[in-house]
Design a protein around this motif. Structure first.
Motif, PDB file in Angstrom:
ATOM      1  N   GLY A 115      -8.761 -23.139  21.218  1.00 30.77           N
ATOM      2  CA  GLY A 115      -8.576 -22.484  19.926  1.00 30.77           C
ATOM      3  C   GLY A 115      -7.114 -22.364  19.554  1.00 30.77           C
ATOM      4  O   GLY A 115      -6.734 -22.552  18.392  1.00 30.77           O
ATOM      5  N   GLY A 116      -6.262 -22.060  20.541  1.00 31.25           N
ATOM      6  CA  GLY A 116      -4.828 -21.940  20.289  1.00 31.25           C
ATOM      7  C   GLY A 116      -4.201 -23.264  19.883  1.00 31.25           C
ATOM      8  O   GLY A 116      -3.383 -23.315  18.955  1.00 31.25           O
ATOM      9  N   VAL A 117      -4.596 -24.342  20.571  1.00 27.35           N
ATOM     10  CA  VAL A 117      -4.050 -25.670  20.234  1.00 27.35           C
ATOM     11  C   VAL A 117      -4.514 -26.091  18.846  1.00 27.35           C
ATOM     12  O   VAL A 117      -3.713 -26.554  18.020  1.00 27.35           O
ATOM     13  CB  VAL A 117      -4.484 -26.711  21.288  1.00 27.35           C
ATOM     14  CG1 VAL A 117      -4.108 -28.120  20.829  1.00 27.35           C
ATOM     15  CG2 VAL A 117      -3.839 -26.409  22.639  1.00 27.35           C
ATOM     16  N   LEU A 118      -5.822 -25.906  18.568  1.00 32.12           N
ATOM     17  CA  LEU A 118      -6.352 -26.270  17.253  1.00 32.12           C
ATOM     18  C   LEU A 118      -5.664 -25.481  16.137  1.00 32.12           C
ATOM     19  O   LEU A 118      -5.213 -26.048  15.130  1.00 32.12           O
ATOM     20  CB  LEU A 118      -7.861 -26.012  17.225  1.00 32.12           C
ATOM     21  CG  LEU A 118      -8.564 -26.164  15.869  1.00 32.12           C
ATOM     22  CD1 LEU A 118      -8.499 -27.618  15.410  1.00 32.12           C
ATOM     23  CD2 LEU A 118     -10.011 -25.698  15.958  1.00 32.12           C
ATOM     24  N   THR A 119      -5.566 -24.176  16.320  1.00 32.23           N
ATOM     25  CA  THR A 119      -4.961 -23.331  15.293  1.00 32.23           C
ATOM     26  C   THR A 119      -3.470 -23.621  15.150  1.00 32.23           C
ATOM     27  O   THR A 119      -2.941 -23.700  14.030  1.00 32.23           O
ATOM     28  CB  THR A 119      -5.172 -21.846  15.625  1.00 32.23           C
ATOM     29  OG1 THR A 119      -6.568 -21.598  15.781  1.00 32.23           O
ATOM     30  CG2 THR A 119      -4.632 -20.952  14.523  1.00 32.23           C
ATOM     31  N   GLY A 120      -2.778 -23.778  16.273  1.00 31.68           N
ATOM     32  CA  GLY A 120      -1.339 -24.050  16.222  1.00 31.68           C
ATOM     33  C   GLY A 120      -1.019 -25.355  15.523  1.00 31.68           C
ATOM     34  O   GLY A 120      -0.104 -25.418  14.689  1.00 31.68           O
ATOM     35  N   LEU A 121      -1.773 -26.411  15.838  1.00 28.57           N
ATOM     36  CA  LEU A 121      -1.545 -27.690  15.166  1.00 28.57           C
ATOM     37  C   LEU A 121      -1.853 -27.576  13.670  1.00 28.57           C
ATOM     38  O   LEU A 121      -1.153 -28.148  12.832  1.00 28.57           O
ATOM     39  CB  LEU A 121      -2.409 -28.781  15.808  1.00 28.57           C
ATOM     40  CG  LEU A 121      -2.035 -29.190  17.239  1.00 28.57           C
ATOM     41  CD1 LEU A 121      -3.025 -30.207  17.769  1.00 28.57           C
ATOM     42  CD2 LEU A 121      -0.616 -29.747  17.300  1.00 28.57           C
ATOM     43  N   GLY A 122      -2.907 -26.811  13.353  1.00 27.73           N
ATOM     44  CA  GLY A 122      -3.257 -26.619  11.947  1.00 27.73           C
ATOM     45  C   GLY A 122      -2.201 -25.838  11.197  1.00 27.73           C
ATOM     46  O   GLY A 122      -1.858 -26.171  10.047  1.00 27.73           O
ATOM     47  N   VAL A 123      -1.659 -24.796  11.829  1.00 31.77           N
ATOM     48  CA  VAL A 123      -0.611 -23.993  11.191  1.00 31.77           C
ATOM     49  C   VAL A 123       0.655 -24.833  10.991  1.00 31.77           C
ATOM     50  O   VAL A 123       1.310 -24.756   9.937  1.00 31.77           O
ATOM     51  CB  VAL A 123      -0.315 -22.735  12.022  1.00 31.77           C
ATOM     52  CG1 VAL A 123       0.954 -22.040  11.530  1.00 31.77           C
ATOM     53  CG2 VAL A 123      -1.495 -21.777  11.955  1.00 31.77           C
ATOM     54  N   ALA A 124       0.998 -25.641  11.999  1.00 30.60           N
ATOM     55  CA  ALA A 124       2.153 -26.533  11.840  1.00 30.60           C
ATOM     56  C   ALA A 124       1.903 -27.530  10.717  1.00 30.60           C
ATOM     57  O   ALA A 124       2.801 -27.817   9.905  1.00 30.60           O
ATOM     58  CB  ALA A 124       2.430 -27.264  13.148  1.00 30.60           C
ATOM     59  N   GLY A 125       0.664 -28.050  10.650  1.00 31.17           N
ATOM     60  CA  GLY A 125       0.314 -28.959   9.565  1.00 31.17           C
ATOM     61  C   GLY A 125       0.425 -28.288   8.206  1.00 31.17           C
ATOM     62  O   GLY A 125       0.902 -28.883   7.232  1.00 31.17           O
ATOM     63  N   MET A 126      -0.021 -27.018   8.133  1.00 30.10           N
ATOM     64  CA  MET A 126       0.106 -26.255   6.893  1.00 30.10           C
ATOM     65  C   MET A 126       1.568 -26.131   6.478  1.00 30.10           C
ATOM     66  O   MET A 126       1.919 -26.305   5.306  1.00 30.10           O
ATOM     67  CB  MET A 126      -0.490 -24.860   7.098  1.00 30.10           C
ATOM     68  CG  MET A 126      -0.355 -23.899   5.923  1.00 30.10           C
ATOM     69  SD  MET A 126       1.260 -23.075   5.721  1.00 30.10           S
ATOM     70  CE  MET A 126       1.444 -22.253   7.300  1.00 30.10           C
ATOM     71  N   HIS A 127       2.420 -25.845   7.457  1.00 33.39           N
ATOM     72  CA  HIS A 127       3.844 -25.656   7.169  1.00 33.39           C
ATOM     73  C   HIS A 127       4.460 -26.928   6.600  1.00 33.39           C
ATOM     74  O   HIS A 127       5.142 -26.896   5.559  1.00 33.39           O
ATOM     75  CB  HIS A 127       4.564 -25.245   8.451  1.00 33.39           C
ATOM     76  CG  HIS A 127       6.051 -25.179   8.312  1.00 33.39           C
ATOM     77  ND1 HIS A 127       6.698 -24.119   7.733  1.00 33.39           N
ATOM     78  CD2 HIS A 127       7.017 -26.073   8.658  1.00 33.39           C
ATOM     79  CE1 HIS A 127       7.999 -24.344   7.732  1.00 33.39           C
ATOM     80  NE2 HIS A 127       8.220 -25.515   8.285  1.00 33.39           N
ATOM     81  N   TYR A 128       4.218 -28.058   7.267  1.00 25.03           N
ATOM     82  CA  TYR A 128       4.841 -29.302   6.813  1.00 25.03           C
ATOM     83  C   TYR A 128       4.165 -29.847   5.557  1.00 25.03           C
ATOM     84  O   TYR A 128       4.806 -30.551   4.772  1.00 25.03           O
ATOM     85  CB  TYR A 128       4.851 -30.328   7.951  1.00 25.03           C
ATOM     86  CG  TYR A 128       5.858 -29.944   9.010  1.00 25.03           C
ATOM     87  CD1 TYR A 128       7.220 -30.099   8.773  1.00 25.03           C
ATOM     88  CD2 TYR A 128       5.462 -29.376  10.221  1.00 25.03           C
ATOM     89  CE1 TYR A 128       8.166 -29.713   9.710  1.00 25.03           C
ATOM     90  CE2 TYR A 128       6.391 -28.989  11.171  1.00 25.03           C
ATOM     91  CZ  TYR A 128       7.739 -29.160  10.918  1.00 25.03           C
ATOM     92  OH  TYR A 128       8.671 -28.769  11.849  1.00 25.03           O
ATOM     93  N   LEU A 129       2.903 -29.523   5.342  1.00 27.06           N
ATOM     94  CA  LEU A 129       2.260 -29.875   4.076  1.00 27.06           C
ATOM     95  C   LEU A 129       2.896 -29.081   2.940  1.00 27.06           C
ATOM     96  O   LEU A 129       3.135 -29.617   1.855  1.00 27.06           O
ATOM     97  CB  LEU A 129       0.761 -29.586   4.150  1.00 27.06           C
ATOM     98  CG  LEU A 129      -0.069 -29.938   2.909  1.00 27.06           C
ATOM     99  CD1 LEU A 129       0.024 -31.435   2.623  1.00 27.06           C
ATOM    100  CD2 LEU A 129      -1.523 -29.524   3.101  1.00 27.06           C
ATOM    101  N   GLY A 130       3.170 -27.795   3.196  1.00 27.44           N
ATOM    102  CA  GLY A 130       3.847 -26.974   2.196  1.00 27.44           C
ATOM    103  C   GLY A 130       5.244 -27.475   1.897  1.00 27.44           C
ATOM    104  O   GLY A 130       5.708 -27.443   0.748  1.00 27.44           O
ATOM    105  N   MET A 131       5.934 -27.986   2.925  1.00 29.40           N
ATOM    106  CA  MET A 131       7.268 -28.546   2.705  1.00 29.40           C
ATOM    107  C   MET A 131       7.184 -29.875   1.949  1.00 29.40           C
ATOM    108  O   MET A 131       8.040 -30.188   1.116  1.00 29.40           O
ATOM    109  CB  MET A 131       7.976 -28.724   4.049  1.00 29.40           C
ATOM    110  CG  MET A 131       8.361 -27.403   4.704  1.00 29.40           C
ATOM    111  SD  MET A 131       8.895 -27.567   6.427  1.00 29.40           S
ATOM    112  CE  MET A 131      10.426 -28.459   6.252  1.00 29.40           C
ATOM    113  N   ALA A 132       6.114 -30.643   2.244  1.00 28.31           N
ATOM    114  CA  ALA A 132       5.928 -31.910   1.526  1.00 28.31           C
ATOM    115  C   ALA A 132       5.615 -31.678   0.057  1.00 28.31           C
ATOM    116  O   ALA A 132       5.799 -32.573  -0.773  1.00 28.31           O
ATOM    117  CB  ALA A 132       4.809 -32.719   2.185  1.00 28.31           C
ATOM    118  N   ALA A 133       5.126 -30.475  -0.267  1.00 25.81           N
ATOM    119  CA  ALA A 133       4.809 -30.150  -1.662  1.00 25.81           C
ATOM    120  C   ALA A 133       6.063 -29.936  -2.501  1.00 25.81           C
ATOM    121  O   ALA A 133       5.978 -29.851  -3.733  1.00 25.81           O
ATOM    122  CB  ALA A 133       3.938 -28.888  -1.720  1.00 25.81           C
ATOM    123  N   MET A 134       7.222 -29.851  -1.853  1.00 24.40           N
ATOM    124  CA  MET A 134       8.479 -29.680  -2.606  1.00 24.40           C
ATOM    125  C   MET A 134       8.905 -31.007  -3.223  1.00 24.40           C
ATOM    126  O   MET A 134       8.991 -32.020  -2.525  1.00 24.40           O
ATOM    127  CB  MET A 134       9.587 -29.172  -1.681  1.00 24.40           C
ATOM    128  CG  MET A 134       9.414 -27.744  -1.219  1.00 24.40           C
ATOM    129  SD  MET A 134      10.901 -27.129  -0.394  1.00 24.40           S
ATOM    130  CE  MET A 134      11.052 -28.276   0.969  1.00 24.40           C
TER     131      MET A 134
END
Length: 271
Positions: A115-134
């Motif tokens: 669960g930690g690996v899945l959530t952590g990778l997803g949160v990192a993906g969210m972060h870089y997706l948000g940065m890609a939205a710039m």
């Protein structure tokens, strides 16, 4: 390279981002604590609420508030609305998946780590997706070493957060755990942002998308509605003490029923 400023509004954005992250984490831990005590099918709705609190308020809102303080000298920054919305949805979904996985596994370490690996990778993906939205009239590069470090921080933070959801109860412990989670989420965000370098184009062009300030009003309204709704749910529901007392009472009744002799329709013991 164009000069980057992560704190263009001074300490206002990092402090507000940390507060929102801690508030969302605290609310999520309160909801997961209730889910553990209530159990059964009803607990899944508490976990859904916790996913919105931690993923929506504690992680994505913290990320967006911190982004309000990000600027590049001489460049206009706009945000792709669909990508920004997708990053918010991703944060809630991956946190929810991690919560359900950890809750299903209970004390088993494998479920917690998965669960930690899945959530952590997803949160990192969210972060870089948000940065890609710039959107900006520039070329953006990322340092792979720092990116990898930010992903490791996200996985470690997510694993610790899930451990807290399985173990922590009581106002003081939940408050302390929320403060720790706020530090971890903020640390992951600014580590990821540190990996970015920007080179402006020689010819400036019109940048599509919405300004960061355009998100502010819907963000405040949305957060307020969700947070107040979840807080009212916690306040109006039975307290932890009442839930524990009810659970103990049910256990006593179950033990009494198991030890009682079998009777017929008239209450006469059989045998």
């Amino acid at each position: 390279m164009s000069p980057i400023d992560h704190f263009s509004h001074g300490l206002l954005t990092p402090v507000l981002a940390y507060i929102m992250s801690s508030v969302g984490s605290m609310l999520g831990l309160l909801l997961t604590s209730r889910a553990r005590l209530i159990g059964g099918r009803e607990s899944k709705w508490w976990l859904v609420g916790a996913a919105f609190a931690i993923g929506g308020t504690g992680i994505w809102t913290m990320h967006f508030i911190a982004m309000l303080g990000f600027s590049v000298d001489g460049l206009a920054i706009r945000y792709d609305v669909p990508l920004t919305a997708a990053s918010a949805l991703l944060a809630v979904v991956v946190v929810g998946m991690g919560l359900f996985l950890a809750a299903h596994g209970g004390e088993r370490l494998g479920f917690l780590i998965s669960g930690g690996v899945l959530t952590g990778l997803g949160v990192a993906g969210m972060h870089y997706l948000g940065m890609a939205a710039m959107n900006m009239s520039a070329h953006v590069d990322y340092d792979p070493v720092v990116v990898s470090l930010s992903v490791l921080i996200a996985v470690a933070a997510a694993t610790v957060a899930l451990w807290f959801t399985l173990r922590v109860s009581g106002a003081l412990r939940i408050g302390g755990a929320a403060l720790v989670m706020g530090v971890a989420v903020s640390g992951m965000h600014y580590t990821g942002m540190y990996s970015m370098s920007v080179s402006s184009h020689l010819e400036m062009a019109a940048v599509p998308g919405a300004r960061a300030i355009d998100f502010l009003l819907p963000l405040i309204v949305g957060i307020s509605v969700i947070t107040v709704g979840l807080l009212l749910t916690v306040i109006l529901s039975p307290s932890e003490k009442e839930l524990r007392s009810e659970a103990e009472y049910r256990e006593r009744l179950r033990g009494r029923d198991e030890g009682a002799p079998e009777v017929d329709l008239f209450g006469t013991p059989r045998g």
